[in-house]
Design an enzyme around this catalytic site. Sequence first.
Site, PDB file in Angstrom:
ATOM      1  N   CYS A  55       0.933  -1.390   0.001  1.00  0.00           N
ATOM      2  CA  CYS A  55       0.050   0.126  -0.017  1.00  0.00           C
ATOM      3  C   CYS A  55       0.676   1.410  -0.084  1.00  0.00           C
ATOM      4  O   CYS A  55       0.350   2.359   0.021  1.00  0.00           O
ATOM      5  CB  CYS A  55      -0.944  -0.017   1.230  1.00  0.00           C
ATOM      6  SG  CYS A  55      -0.172   0.210   2.886  1.00  0.00           S
ATOM      7  N   CYS A  70      20.564 -12.567  10.548  1.00  0.00           N
ATOM      8  CA  CYS A  70      19.450 -13.396  10.800  1.00  0.00           C
ATOM      9  C   CYS A  70      19.064 -13.764   9.095  1.00  0.00           C
ATOM     10  O   CYS A  70      18.207 -14.731   9.120  1.00  0.00           O
ATOM     11  CB  CYS A  70      18.303 -12.926  11.637  1.00  0.00           C
ATOM     12  SG  CYS A  70      17.513 -11.632  10.977  1.00  0.00           S
ATOM     13  N   CYS A 101       1.355  -4.295   8.779  1.00  0.00           N
ATOM     14  CA  CYS A 101       0.948  -2.818   8.167  1.00  0.00           C
ATOM     15  C   CYS A 101      -0.179  -2.519   8.596  1.00  0.00           C
ATOM     16  O   CYS A 101      -1.353  -3.300   8.676  1.00  0.00           O
ATOM     17  CB  CYS A 101       0.987  -2.742   6.590  1.00  0.00           C
ATOM     18  SG  CYS A 101       0.839  -1.221   6.058  1.00  0.00           S
ATOM     19  N   CYS A 104      -2.955  -1.496   5.853  1.00  0.00           N
ATOM     20  CA  CYS A 104      -3.625  -2.453   4.865  1.00  0.00           C
ATOM     21  C   CYS A 104      -3.698  -3.798   5.334  1.00  0.00           C
ATOM     22  O   CYS A 104      -4.063  -4.889   4.670  1.00  0.00           O
ATOM     23  CB  CYS A 104      -3.131  -2.250   3.517  1.00  0.00           C
ATOM     24  SG  CYS A 104      -1.156  -3.087   3.407  1.00  0.00           S
ATOM     25  N   HIS A 107       0.890  -8.797   6.143  1.00  0.00           N
ATOM     26  CA  HIS A 107       1.980  -9.413   6.877  1.00  0.00           C
ATOM     27  C   HIS A 107       3.425  -8.759   6.340  1.00  0.00           C
ATOM     28  O   HIS A 107       3.649  -8.738   5.227  1.00  0.00           O
ATOM     29  CB  HIS A 107       2.034 -10.877   6.588  1.00  0.00           C
ATOM     30  CG  HIS A 107       3.025 -11.731   7.323  1.00  0.00           C
ATOM     31  ND1 HIS A 107       3.121 -11.837   8.455  1.00  0.00           N
ATOM     32  CD2 HIS A 107       4.183 -12.322   6.640  1.00  0.00           C
ATOM     33  CE1 HIS A 107       4.076 -12.556   8.917  1.00  0.00           C
ATOM     34  NE2 HIS A 107       4.797 -12.693   7.816  1.00  0.00           N
ATOM     35  N   HIS A 110       7.996 -10.963  11.798  1.00  0.00           N
ATOM     36  CA  HIS A 110       7.783 -10.815  13.286  1.00  0.00           C
ATOM     37  C   HIS A 110       8.549 -10.081  14.055  1.00  0.00           C
ATOM     38  O   HIS A 110       9.620  -9.366  13.740  1.00  0.00           O
ATOM     39  CB  HIS A 110       8.025 -12.447  13.657  1.00  0.00           C
ATOM     40  CG  HIS A 110       7.102 -13.328  12.996  1.00  0.00           C
ATOM     41  ND1 HIS A 110       7.142 -13.761  11.905  1.00  0.00           N
ATOM     42  CD2 HIS A 110       5.872 -13.716  13.638  1.00  0.00           C
ATOM     43  CE1 HIS A 110       5.965 -14.425  11.674  1.00  0.00           C
ATOM     44  NE2 HIS A 110       5.178 -14.479  12.668  1.00  0.00           N
ATOM     45  N   ASP A 118      22.674  -4.925  20.703  1.00  0.00           N
ATOM     46  CA  ASP A 118      22.776  -3.760  21.425  1.00  0.00           C
ATOM     47  C   ASP A 118      22.308  -2.297  20.462  1.00  0.00           C
ATOM     48  O   ASP A 118      22.806  -1.974  19.484  1.00  0.00           O
ATOM     49  CB  ASP A 118      24.584  -3.478  20.988  1.00  0.00           C
ATOM     50  CG  ASP A 118      25.073  -2.207  21.793  1.00  0.00           C
ATOM     51  OD1 ASP A 118      24.278  -1.550  22.616  1.00  0.00           O
ATOM     52  OD2 ASP A 118      26.166  -1.801  21.355  1.00  0.00           O
ATOM     53  N   ARG A 124      13.882  -6.520  17.754  1.00  0.00           N
ATOM     54  CA  ARG A 124      14.292  -6.817  16.435  1.00  0.00           C
ATOM     55  C   ARG A 124      12.950  -7.367  15.377  1.00  0.00           C
ATOM     56  O   ARG A 124      12.283  -8.085  15.625  1.00  0.00           O
ATOM     57  CB  ARG A 124      15.081  -8.233  16.260  1.00  0.00           C
ATOM     58  CG  ARG A 124      15.519  -8.725  14.916  1.00  0.00           C
ATOM     59  CD  ARG A 124      16.582  -9.657  14.844  1.00  0.00           C
ATOM     60  NE  ARG A 124      16.087 -10.882  15.641  1.00  0.00           N
ATOM     61  CZ  ARG A 124      15.633 -11.988  15.066  1.00  0.00           C
ATOM     62  NH1 ARG A 124      15.664 -12.031  13.659  1.00  0.00           N
ATOM     63  NH2 ARG A 124      15.326 -13.165  15.491  1.00  0.00           N
ATOM     64  N   CYS A 126      11.951  -8.246  12.477  1.00  0.00           N
ATOM     65  CA  CYS A 126      12.474  -9.323  11.301  1.00  0.00           C
ATOM     66  C   CYS A 126      11.404  -9.300  10.296  1.00  0.00           C
ATOM     67  O   CYS A 126      10.410  -9.860  10.505  1.00  0.00           O
ATOM     68  CB  CYS A 126      12.589 -10.605  12.020  1.00  0.00           C
ATOM     69  SG  CYS A 126      13.453 -11.881  10.957  1.00  0.00           S
TER      70      CYS A 126
END
Length: 139
Positions: A55, A70, A101, A104, A107, A110, A118, A124, A126
């Site tokens: 969006c 990661c 989001c 909209c 997904h 996570h 630090d 985080r 991700c």
Amino acid sequence: MSDFVAPTVVKTDEEWKRELSPEEYAVLRQAGTERPYTGEYWDSTEEGVYACRACGAELFTSREKFSSHCGWPSFFAPLADGTVRYLHDNSLGMERIEVRCAACDSHLGHLFKGEGYDTPTDERFCINSVSLKLRQAGA
């Protein structure tokens, strides 16, 4: 964590399928995950604002991006309160916090807490590269 606010961008499933690539649709609308170390932004150091690929809502900036090693883009905070929303995710046999989001309801990825990075928040975010579009600074 923010309270639920109804999305402002609402489209039918067919509209999303027409507008998004199959990979974008699988991640953004079906809560899929791209393979680690394959996304466009996992190791990007370019400056700018990361917007929702579905969006266009601005979600994160390069100032909050950090290298977590990661395989996905990692941010220690969203751009502002209310730009993302959170859901409890018990899939895959583990307790996680899904990030979506707010505009909209797509997904994004996570949120993980208390991993010892630090950063100012020790959080985080991700996020899948395919969920984002970088608007480069000065562009």
